[in-house]
Every structure is written in C-alpha cells, then in structure tokens.
Design an enzyme around this catalytic site. Structure first.
Site, mmCIF file in Angstrom:
data_model
loop_
_atom_site.group_PDB
_atom_site.id
_atom_site.type_symbol
_atom_site.label_atom_id
_atom_site.label_comp_id
_atom_site.label_asym_id
_atom_site.label_seq_id
_atom_site.Cartn_x
_atom_site.Cartn_y
_atom_site.Cartn_z
ATOM 1 N N ASP A 131 4.467 -3.000 3.556
ATOM 2 C CA ASP A 131 5.153 -2.401 5.550
ATOM 3 C C ASP A 131 3.850 -2.956 6.427
ATOM 4 O O ASP A 131 2.537 -2.914 5.889
ATOM 5 C CB ASP A 131 5.402 -0.805 4.343
ATOM 6 C CG ASP A 131 6.855 -0.530 6.024
ATOM 7 O OD1 ASP A 131 6.863 -1.521 6.747
ATOM 8 O OD2 ASP A 131 7.288 0.747 5.740
ATOM 9 N N GLU A 180 10.448 5.020 4.981
ATOM 10 C CA GLU A 180 9.165 4.490 4.401
ATOM 11 C C GLU A 180 8.540 5.457 3.741
ATOM 12 O O GLU A 180 7.774 5.332 3.044
ATOM 13 C CB GLU A 180 8.473 3.912 6.294
ATOM 14 C CG GLU A 180 8.995 2.241 6.438
ATOM 15 C CD GLU A 180 8.445 2.380 7.874
ATOM 16 O OE1 GLU A 180 8.567 1.473 8.189
ATOM 17 O OE2 GLU A 180 7.763 3.292 7.917
#
Ligand code: 5RP
Length: 229
Positions: free
Chosen positions: A84, A107
């Site tokens: 990420d 996330e």
C-alpha cells in the site's frame, strides 16, 4: 509520464515483484498502488496465480478489470502480504500517515490482518516527524460528527471536514465521513493514535504505527529498501 509518476511506477513494479504464487495479497489504494495493480495484472497474464483483498472499491474495479482474482474475509482470514501507499513515512520507525485517498479504514483492517505490510512511495513522502506536511485523516460516523470534531480539536488538531469535488461532505466506501486533523509535527504517534481511537464516533485514524515491515522508496538513485530501525 511525469517524473513523479515514473518514480511511482518504479516502486510499484518493485513491490509487485514480491508477490508469489499462492499468496493472499492486500491490495492498496492510490496512485502508487495503481502501479502495483497494473504490474500484477501483467504478471497474472504471464501466469502468476494469487488472490487479492482490495482496500477500496476503485482498487477492486481496477484489479478485476486486469484479471486479478478478488476474494474477501468471508473466505480468507489471513493475508500474506499487503502492499500500500502512504502520505507520509517516518524515517527510522516507518510509522505512517495514510488516508488522503479516503480509504484508511479498509486499509487499516487489511494491514491489521496481514503477516507483512510493505509500504511504497516516492522519496517526497519521507519525513522526520509525521504530521509535518499532511493532516491526519480520521474516519468518523456521519451522525454526531460535529461533536467528534470538537473532541479531536481538544487533542490539539485543526479539524476540517473533507469535501468531495462538488463541495459536499466526502463519503467513504463504508458510508462514513473523514475529518482531516492538522496537528503540529507529532511527537508520539502511538500515543496520539490511541487517544484518537478512544473518542466515541471515531472508526479509525490514518496513523499506522508499527504496521509497515518494509518501505520501498523510489528516488533519483532508484528504489531503496528501508526497514524499521
Ligand atoms: C489512500 C491512501 C494512499 O495510500 C495514500 O493517500 C497515498 O496515495 P498516493 O499513492 O496517490 O500518493 O492512504 O487512502
């Protein structure tokens, strides 16, 4: 392609190379993560076999369009590797600020379920202290957000409700709001993360403390690997 985008492409390709057959992969969100997705799509065409759990609807759509198999937590309870982006990466600790792209709650759920999180960025994202250049996004309930905002203000933040392009309040994939909380450079990110999490109405903050095991950072000299000290 701009220089900045080229750096994102380089680091995206380097990160995608970490994915191996059989892995469950957390798929990040943002312009840097998009390069990972594109590179993984190319590797799938060449025969790579893995499944992905995306951190946003837009990453899911991009991944599906490239033939990447998408799964969820209903069938998979572990993630081998999450890749990420980040808005700031603290030198030394690899603590992060994430969420300018609006996907911080998913996330963080994906990062928390991951054996290993690799963060990717160009070197403009490296800072000595989190909060130096960007606010900390905090995902909150739409109901009562004004009260939640006042409590975040009590922690020393200048709080701005995020808006979308039309000037309406921004709505996350989870149907929540984001309050962008500008702090002076943050002396103790772990403590601030806990203080924010303790406020009723907060789902999560964009402070990711102790989650990244490796940073791949692209700059003039190519892609550098940085581990937490
Ligand atoms: C989205 C994020 C992104 O990872 C972060 O904003 C970095 O994005 P970009 O790669 O476009 O700079 O946290 O919620």
């Amino acid at each position: 392609m701009s220089d900045a985008d080229d750096l994102k492409r380089q680091v995206g390709e380097a990160a995608a190379a970490l994915v191996e057959n059989g892995m469950v992969v957390g798929i990040g969100t943002g312009s840097t993560a998009n390069h990972v997705i594109d590179s993984l799509g190319e590797r799938v065409r060449q025969g790579l076999d893995f499944v992905g759990i995306p951190t946003s609807r837009r990453s899911e759509e991009r991944a599906r369009a490239l033939g990447i198999r998408i799964v969820g937590f209903d069938t998979h309870d572990r993630i081998d590797l999450t890749i990420d982006g980040a808005d700031e990466i603290a030198r030394g600790t690899l603590h992060l600020v994430k969420g300018l792209g609006g996907a911080l709650l998913r996330e963080k759920i994906v990062a928390a379920a991951s054996r290993r999180m690799v963060v990717i960025a160009d070197d403009s994202k490296l800072v000595d202290h989190l909060g130096s250049h960007v606010p900390v996004p905090v995902e909150v309930s739409g109901f009562g957000w004004e009260s939640t905002a006042r409590q975040l203000g009590g922690l020393g933040a200048r709080v701005t409700p995020r808006q979308d392009r039309n000037g309406s309040l921004f709505v996350t994939d989870g149907g929540n709001m984001i309050l962008d909380c500008a702090f002076a450079p943050i002396a103790d990110p772990a403590r601030l993360e806990a203080e924010i999490a303790a406020i009723v109405g907060v789902f999560e903050s964009g402070l990711f403390v102790g989650r990244a095991a490796l940073a791949l950072v692209a700059g003039r000299d190519g892609v550098v690997r940085i581990e937490p000290e």
